[in-house]
Write a protein that holds these residues in place. Structure first.
Motif, mmCIF file in Angstrom:
data_model
loop_
_atom_site.group_PDB
_atom_site.id
_atom_site.type_symbol
_atom_site.label_atom_id
_atom_site.label_comp_id
_atom_site.label_asym_id
_atom_site.label_seq_id
_atom_site.Cartn_x
_atom_site.Cartn_y
_atom_site.Cartn_z
ATOM 1 N N LEU A 216 0.838 -1.204 0.000
ATOM 2 C CA LEU A 216 0.000 0.000 0.000
ATOM 3 C C LEU A 216 0.872 1.253 0.000
ATOM 4 C CD1 LEU A 216 -2.993 0.759 0.141
ATOM 5 C CD2 LEU A 216 -2.703 1.097 2.553
ATOM 6 N N ASP A 217 1.984 1.201 0.735
ATOM 7 C CA ASP A 217 2.887 2.348 0.748
ATOM 8 C C ASP A 217 3.442 2.611 -0.639
ATOM 9 O OD1 ASP A 217 2.544 2.670 3.350
ATOM 10 O OD2 ASP A 217 4.429 1.808 3.992
ATOM 11 N N GLY B 181 1.964 1.819 -3.273
ATOM 12 C CA GLY B 181 0.858 2.262 -4.107
ATOM 13 C C GLY B 181 -0.022 1.152 -4.656
ATOM 14 N N MET C 205 -2.750 -1.035 -4.090
ATOM 15 C CA MET C 205 -3.683 -1.143 -2.980
ATOM 16 C C MET C 205 -4.504 -2.413 -2.995
ATOM 17 S SD MET C 205 -6.321 1.810 -3.788
ATOM 18 C CE MET C 205 -7.870 1.527 -4.510
ATOM 19 N N GLN D 19 -11.112 -5.994 -5.344
ATOM 20 C CA GLN D 19 -10.410 -6.297 -4.100
ATOM 21 C C GLN D 19 -11.221 -7.215 -3.202
ATOM 22 O OE1 GLN D 19 -9.770 -2.383 -2.696
ATOM 23 N NE2 GLN D 19 -7.917 -2.110 -3.890
ATOM 24 N N SER E 122 0.995 8.037 0.517
ATOM 25 C CA SER E 122 1.920 7.432 1.465
ATOM 26 C C SER E 122 3.128 8.331 1.723
ATOM 27 C CB SER E 122 2.360 6.068 0.976
ATOM 28 O OG SER E 122 3.019 6.172 -0.245
ATOM 29 N N PRO F 49 1.188 -0.213 -8.725
ATOM 30 C CA PRO F 49 1.784 0.628 -7.676
ATOM 31 C C PRO F 49 2.164 1.991 -8.245
ATOM 32 C CG PRO F 49 3.064 -1.384 -8.018
ATOM 33 C CD PRO F 49 2.111 -1.262 -9.147
ATOM 34 N N ARG F 50 2.745 2.811 -7.398
ATOM 35 C CA ARG F 50 3.043 4.181 -7.780
ATOM 36 C C ARG F 50 4.505 4.297 -8.214
ATOM 37 N NH1 ARG F 50 2.055 6.187 -3.121
ATOM 38 N NH2 ARG F 50 -0.147 6.253 -3.524
#
Lengths: 206, 410, 336
Positions: free
Chosen positions: B133-134, B136, B138, C51, C229, C303-304
């Protein structure tokens, strides 16, 4: 057991005069050494090829207030990852001069462990790069893990910031959706005022 | 603290920017996993200096334990690493048992290993969830929670509690397991290895994930030992230091499992180690279940185990400090006395090496109980790992060393 | 007289005397607002399904009234203005962001006869307005006078500027094939082209445009300005209540406008395999919904990126790709 004693033997060989006592409890060996040679002894244990105590598992202190004469004991729990051996080194620190040399030059992890020790016991580590309080707030009075530090503080001895927060919380309770706290306090105040008035009345009567 | 705050205030009110750019991260921040506070000095997006501040969850467990009986102190250990509380309980019990010279029945030892490994899986699942989650991703978060929920349900079946289990006790475990629990655990161990690839397909082949984790915060093995890293964080740097193998306790020497080691020393390696460890933990639970059937009907608590004496009714807040020796007087019942001595017992909890250094003066209370918390040491290593990296990497680093603040602040 | 001529006559008359454009614009904004509201609902529901959870299901049947409840909640919340902020900038930033995002709707044709302003340089207008919406983000980041907002604003400005280039270059291929900047003409040109849509000959351009559009609207995996985050909420960390909601609206407006542009420029606009009687813009909406679903899908999966990686991707991969696309398109155009 024989293997465990190897470190002690080698220590005795190299630092015979600096070892005060060797104790054993539940199969774990502890060596009490003189505090002014602590860095040399730990560096020897860390670097020696046959011992290689490369992992500083723990660094802490014990307050023997009212039990033993040098009040504090700084305890180093060492572990050798290669040889899978434990060794405990202890150094006695008197109350009137709570100083000992820092071992941050050997283990970087000692940095925070020593800071915590300073925070909790007030033992000063000479040569530590950054000896500040760690867990307690910076303007905290006293060292909590000392035996003469009480478990509960009286209200007037509490940390000033906490007192301020409590005061503010009481003030802001007006804006609470459930002003029970305030009502309770008001009732208490009224009761107290009444009691005081009564007492004053008694006083005049007497 | 003060000068930095002053600089921030100056920058905010007077618009003077000749000082470095400070960012105060936490104590309330979504990515610091609790109430960790980090003072960052930034140069653009690069971290020049990082100064962690801890203590926001300090409950004085070490001080408190000196005023309680040994059996009562065990309940405090639940609250250290509340994600894997069973593992903390076992570590504490082992230390006290060693001090008392208590022999733990074999069935209890097996049950303890099961509880430990369940806690390990639960902890690693939560770690993976928050770490992802950190960074990204999720969806992984909820997938992990789905399985962790199952484990917590099994814990609930075992002892009635989900999070702070207090399942082990000094001298054994609190109660025996029922056949339903064993069936459920068999089902879980059957199903769980199939669930791990689900997470891995979501993140392990993802280019963004690899870019974010590979080559970030590299720590060499030697430096990791010097920084005091333990557990998966150390094994990610290629040091095969696992207390379950190095200094076997309970029945770990009879079990067949691999110590997961990766050699890259970066965030990705630490992630791989934990994924492997979950598989190994699953294997261990399976083996223990098989062993458990051979000890049917045996006791799970040693005969001379000290009782947990809880005072009835409410404890009034004492006005003065309690007597250092007696502490709370528990209805005139004699407290179990632990012989004089000192002991350091370390166990491999999910986060790393959890050590209990207990000094007894021959009364019912510990004279000193020191908790060597892995999270504490790991947080102290964060500055060394993240300086020179970017802000986004800091998040990955915090995630990768796996900290929990309840344990760090104690 | 058939419906179309009647409509044209009425259009001409009303435009001249009562301003039909105003009504049209109002209709469009209301419809898009509803779309925005239900895009949030769809996002929560779809991501919930992905999810393995249910998503909103408390307000109304199947949670259908959730967006309305959200709006009401945000309207009634206290609008907090922190002490240290640059007040006028702080106040106006969300409006700039929203207005710039929503104004693009004026030039987007949903159907060949339904466009508020049929201008000839529509594509340029859209590009200009979409970069203007990041202006609001930067102002918010600066005006909040907060560390996280400032970093978020900086990230937003750098990111939007670099991806603006990639997006514009990706659209150049479309302009070359269509020979026009007018969106209606572009759709008509697609129908006359052999593949009926530009997504096939312009596959590189389409890819670059979609990636750049996600980056432009600050959504995962490029949601660095609001990376929760790292920067908590980035540029709007100090905002509350309706101003906060305006930023959300702006983001979703941006998402919908970008999807509309993609539908018009690459997917053939309102033309479909067969006409649906009565709803001329049926296919437009189907394609739009698919693209919005795509955005949500991406958000649930990826993700980022890290800040420098995003910049690297924009400058080292997307812009060269877009340039290559222009060269290829030019060659095809010359040879064909």
């Amino acid at each position: 057991m024989g293997e465990d004693m190897l470190a002690v033997e080698k220590l005795k060989e190299a630092f015979g005069g600096d070892i005060i006592q060797v104790t054993e409890c539940a199969g774990q060996v502890a060596v009490i050494v003189r505090r002014d040679r602590i860095v040399d002894i730990l560096r020897f244990l860390h670097d020696d090829g046959e011992l290689l105590f490369d992992h500083l598992a723990d660094l802490t202190a014990v307050d023997w207030s009212g039990k033993k004469t040098p009040r504090f004991e700084v305890v180093y729990n060492l572990f050798s990852i290669r040889y899978k051996r434990y060794l405990r080194i202890k150094a006695q620190v008197p109350e009137e001069d709570p100083r000992i040399d820092s071992v941050t030059c050997i283990w970087k992890t000692a940095n925070w462990l020593e800071r915590e020790c300073y925070d909790m016991f007030g033992i000063i580590f000479e040569g530590h790069p950054d000896l500040r309080r760690l867990i307690m707030p910076e303007d905290w009075q006293g060292h909590p893990l000392r035996k003469d530090y009480p478990l509960f503080l009286e209200e007037d001895q509490e940390w000033p910031v906490y007192q301020e927060v409590k005061k503010k919380a009481r003030e802001l309770a007006v804006y609470d959706w459930y002003p029970m706290l305030l009502e309770k306090e008001k009732a208490e105040e009224a009761a107290q005022a009444e009691a005081e008035a009564q007492e004053a009345g008694h006083g005049t009567n007497a | 603290m003060a000068p930095t705050l002053e600089i921030i205030k100056k920058q905010q009110t007077e618009d003077i920017w000749d000082e470095p750019y400070f960012v105060n991260m936490g104590p309330q921040h979504p990515a610091t996993h609790g109430v960790l506070r980090l003072f960052l000095e930034l140069n653009g997006e690069t971290i020049v200096r990082c100064d962690p501040r801890i203590g926001y969850l300090h409950r004085g467990v070490e001080k408190l334990s000196e005023f309680r009986t040994y059996a009562q102190d065990m309940l405090l250990t639940d609250r250290l690493d509340y994600i894997a509380s069973a593992a903390n309980n076992v570590g504490y019990c082992l230390a006290v048992e060693k001090l008392m010279g208590l022999e733990v029945p074999r069935r209890a030892q097996i049950l303890r290993v099961i509880a430990c490994e369940m806690a390990r899986i639960a902890s690693h699942l939560l770690w993976l969830a928050t770490h992802a989650l950190d960074i990204g991703a999720m969806t992984v978060f909820l997938y992990c929670f789905r399985d962790r929920e199952w484990l917590l349900d099994i814990f609930e079946m075992m002892c009635g509690a989900r999070l702070t289990v207090s399942y082990p006790r000094i001298g054994g475990v609190r109660m025996d397991v029922t056949p339903e629990i064993i069936d459920e655990l068999y089902k879980f161990t059957e199903e769980f290895p199939k669930r791990i690839p689900e997470y891995e397909t979501l993140i392990d082949v993802n280019r963004i994930w690899l870019k974010r984790t590979k080559g970030i915060a590299v720590v060499s093995g030697q430096e990791a030992v010097n920084l005091g890293l333990t557990g998966p964080s150390l094994r990610g740097s290629g040091v095969p230091y696992d207390l379950r193998r190095s200094v076997p306790y309970l029945i770990y020497d009879e079990l067949d499992f691999e110590v997961a080691v990766e050699f890259e020393g970066d965030v990705y390696a630490r992630y791989r180690v934990r994924m492997k460890e979950m598989r190994e933990a699953n294997k261990i639970i399976r083996q223990c279940l098989d062993k458990l059937s051979g000890t049917e009907g045996e006791p799970v608590l040693a005969e001379n185990a000290p009782d947990l004496l809880m005072p009835f009714g409410k404890i009034k807040r004492p006005q003065a400090a309690p007597h250092p020796k007696k502490g709370y007087v528990v209805r005139g019942v004699e407290l179990p006395v632990v012989p004089e001595g000192e002991v350091y017992v370390a166990t491999e909890v999910p986060k790393g090496e959890l050590g209990f250094y207990i000094v007894s003066d021959g009364t019912g209370h510990p004279w000193r109980m020191r908790i060597r918390a892995p999270s504490f040491v790991h947080i102290s290593a964060i500055p060394a790992m993240c300086e020179g990296q970017m802000v986004a990497d800091l998040i990955a680093v915090i995630g990768s060393v796996d900290i929990v603040l309840g344990e760090c602040d104690r | 007289m058939d419906a179309k001529t009647l409509y044209d006559a009425a259009d001409h008359f009303l435009l001249k005397y009562t301003g039909l454009s105003l009504i049209k614009g109002l209709v469009l904004v209301v419809i898009t607002l509803l779309h925005v509201a239900y895009a949030t609902y769809a996002e929560r529901k779809v991501i919930g399904r992905m999810q393995q959870r249910i998503g909103p299901n408390r307000v109304g049947p199947r949670g259908l009234l959730q967006p309305i409840a959200d709006v009401l909640k945000l309207l009634t919340k206290e609008d907090i203005t922190p002490d240290c902020v640059d007040r006028p900038v702080f106040m106006i930033a969300p409006f700039i962001s929203l207005v710039a995002g929503a104004t693009s709707l004026a030039v987007i044709p949903i159907w060949q006869n339904f466009v508020v302003a049929n201008v000839n340089c529509a594509l340029l207008v859209i590009l200009a307005l979409s970069s203007l919406s990041s202006f609001g983000v930067i102002l918010a980041g600066w005006g909040s006078n907060s560390r996280y907002s400032f970093l978020g604003g900086l990230r937003a400005s750098a990111q939007v500027i670099s991806y603006e280039i990639a997006m514009a270059l990706a659209l150049v291929g479309v302009m070359m094939l269509a020979g026009s900047l007018n969106l209606i003409d572009i759709v008509k040109a697609q129908i006359n082209s052999p593949f009926k849509m530009f997504a096939i000959p312009q596959i590189i351009g389409f890819f670059v445009f979609m990636v750049a559009a996600i980056a432009e609207t600050n959504r995962t995996p490029f949601d660095l300005p609001e990376a929760e985050s790292e920067l908590v909420a980035g540029y709007f960390v100090e905002y509350s209540a309706m101003r906060f909601a305006l930023f959300y609206l702006a983001e979703y407006f941006g998402m919908i406008v970008m999807s509309m542009v993609a539908v018009i420029c690459f997917l053939g606009g309102w033309y479909g395999p067969f006409p649906i009687p009565g709803i001329p813009f049926f296919w437009f909406l189907v394609k739009l919904y698919f693209l919005i679903f795509f955005y949500i899908w991406v958000r649930a999966t990826l993700p980022r990126y890290r800040y420098d990686q995003v910049m690297g991707l924009g400058w080292k991969i997307l812009i060269p790709l877009a340039l290559l696309n222009i060269v290829i398109t030019g060659l095809i155009k010359v040879l064909a």
